[in-house]
Design a protein around this motif. Structure first.
Motif: not given
Length: 119
Positions: A37-54
């Motif tokens: 995830f990433r969060q900048a000041p004044g902005k909402q947290r967002e999911l950037v990337a994800s990876v499953t165990r597979g």
């Protein structure tokens, strides 16, 4: 004990690259989907990337073809390779882990690492 530890943040120039690492405990890494995830000041947290165990991955549209998430199961580590960085990528980046039945907020989070992209 600390379950997720991020590293690799720093200051880079626009167009440059940076690789973030997140070391997880074995028990978490073996059964969890991992995400950045990433969060900048004044902005909402967002999911950037994800990876499953597979190994299945997904990305927010703004980073597709620039960022790559990967995991090394032997090292209990998830990475975020960030290329062609832009100033708008500047944020605190957080590693997170969740089970399939959890929302991210219910999962485990790292302390965050600052990424700053200069113009």
């Amino acid at each position: 004990q600390v379950q997720l530890v991020e590293s690799g943040g720093g200051l880079v120039q626009a167009g440059g690259s940076l690789k973030l690492s997140c070391v997880a405990s074995r028990i978490i890494f073996s059964i969890h989907t991992m995400g950045w995830f990433r969060q900048a000041p004044g902005k909402q947290r967002e999911l950037v990337a994800s990876v499953t165990r597979g190994g299945d991955t997904n990305y927010v549209e703004s980073v597709k073809e620039r960022f790559t998430i990967s995991r090394d199961n032997a090292k209990n580590t998830v990475y975020l390779q960030m290329n062609s960085l832009k100033p708008e990528d500047t944020a605190v980046y957080y590693c997170a882990a969740r089970r399939s039945y959890q929302d991210w907020v219910q999962g485990t989070w790292g302390q965050g690492t600052q990424v700053t992209v200069s113009s």
